[in-house]
Scaffold this motif. Structure first.
Motif: not given
Lengths: 98, 129, 110
Positions: A3, A5, A14, A18, A22, A27, A95-97
């Motif tokens: 992930h 951020i 965000s 997340c 998540a 992270l 996953q790019s928040w």
């Protein structure tokens, strides 16, 4: 799963989203997202809690640029750009928040 | 003093520039600083307020070599030479970020939210970045 | 735009300011001064070096008013005035001296 951020936890939700959604994984804090890794901030408790279930990283050059190099929360691992690439490669998805 | 002095008669207004953004994630902080420097040429009563992530603009020890972006934080120390000496920082914003006055690279006046709000209300013009 | 000294090429913008500040050296300064029709003396160098130091400290080229005041503080009131600086740099100390010192055009320079 990795992930990512890139927004300040004080300006956007965000990081909160997340951490709520998540399920484990890693992270990575980059750009203004690295402010969450600052010791003594209101985000510290969230990051510490997240470390219970995730490995937490922050991008070193972004940390240094923002003057936080000497106050990163213990347990947050700093990575350089090559480390960033490694994290992306090691994880099955990202996953790019934004 | 010399011919650079503005002619008499122009009304001096109170301008406050409010800085609310972290320095490198967006262009706001740098653009705001440039506007402040330009405004200094007009001999107005200028003050700067820093709240929310804007307090990060003044964080000591910024080193941008690794991200290939100009470190403009030293420029805040030039403001004094531009006769811009009123820098206000909101206490609540500092505290939420685990920062104190000692973490900042210029001398500032730390104000509570209410004090900053009162200061803001006194202005003729408030410009936000 | 660009100019060349001893085989080294220096890139400049459309107004003649060095694009890459780190490329600046005395040779480049001398060339830029010739372009500005200025013969560099020790007094010029004093201002040029002052500007380089100012830029190094604050990462900006100072406005002329700020430069004048700062020069006065450092080099004395007989140098910290517009007359002295305009005699050295007739087309504006900020513009011309900054250009020769390899600095960007001063912010707010109109």
């Amino acid at each position: 799963m990795l992930h990512i951020i890139n927004k300040s936890p004080f300006e956007r939700s965000s990081l909160d989203s997340c951490l709520r959604i998540a399920q484990g994984g890693a992270l990575l804090l980059i750009e203004d997202g690295v402010y969450a890794a600052g010791k003594g901030s209101a985000a510290e408790a969230k990051i510490k809690q997240a470390m219970g279930g995730m490995k937490v990283y922050a991008l070193g050059p972004d940390v240094a640029a923002r003057g936080l190099a000497d106050r990163v929360i213990d347990g947050v691992t700093l990575v350089d750009y090559a480390g960033f690439v490694d994290l992306v490669a090691e994880n099955t998805n990202v996953q790019s928040w934004l | 003093m010399d011919e650079m002095d503005m002619e008499e008669g122009g009304a001096v207004k109170k301008f406050m520039f409010v800085n609310r953004k972290a320095p490198y994630g967006t262009i706001y902080a740098l653009e705001g600083l440039e506007v402040v420097l330009i405004s200094a040429a007009f001999d107005q009563d200028v003050s700067l307020a820093f709240c929310d992530d804007g307090v990060y603009e003044l964080k000591k020890g910024q080193d941008t070599k690794g991200i290939g972006v100009k470190n403009f934080s030293p420029t805040y120390r030039a403001l004094e030479g531009y006769d811009i000496e009123k820098l206000y920082v909101e206490k609540e914003s500092l505290e939420a970020r685990g920062l104190t006055e000692d973490d900042l690279l210029v001398d500032v006046q730390v104000l509570s939210s209410a004090e900053l709000g009162a200061m803001m209300a006194e202005q003729d013009v408030v410009i936000s970045f | 735009m660009s100019f060349e000294i001893n085989g080294k090429v220096y890139e400049t913008d459309e107004e003649g300011y060095l694009v890459n500040l780190s490329e600046w050296n005395e040779d480049a300064a001398k060339h830029l001064a010739v372009e500005e029709k200025i013969e560099l003396t020790d007094q010029h160098w004093e201002v040029i070096n002052f500007l380089r130091e100012y830029y190094n400290d604050y990462q900006i080229a100072p406005a002329v008013r700020v430069l004048t005041k700062a020069i006065g503080k450092k080099l004395g009131p007989e140098k910290g005035n517009s007359k002295y600086l305009y005699e050295l740099f007739p087309y504006g100390p900020a513009k011309q001296a900054c250009k020769i010192a390899g600095l960007p055009k001063p912010t707010g320079c109109i």
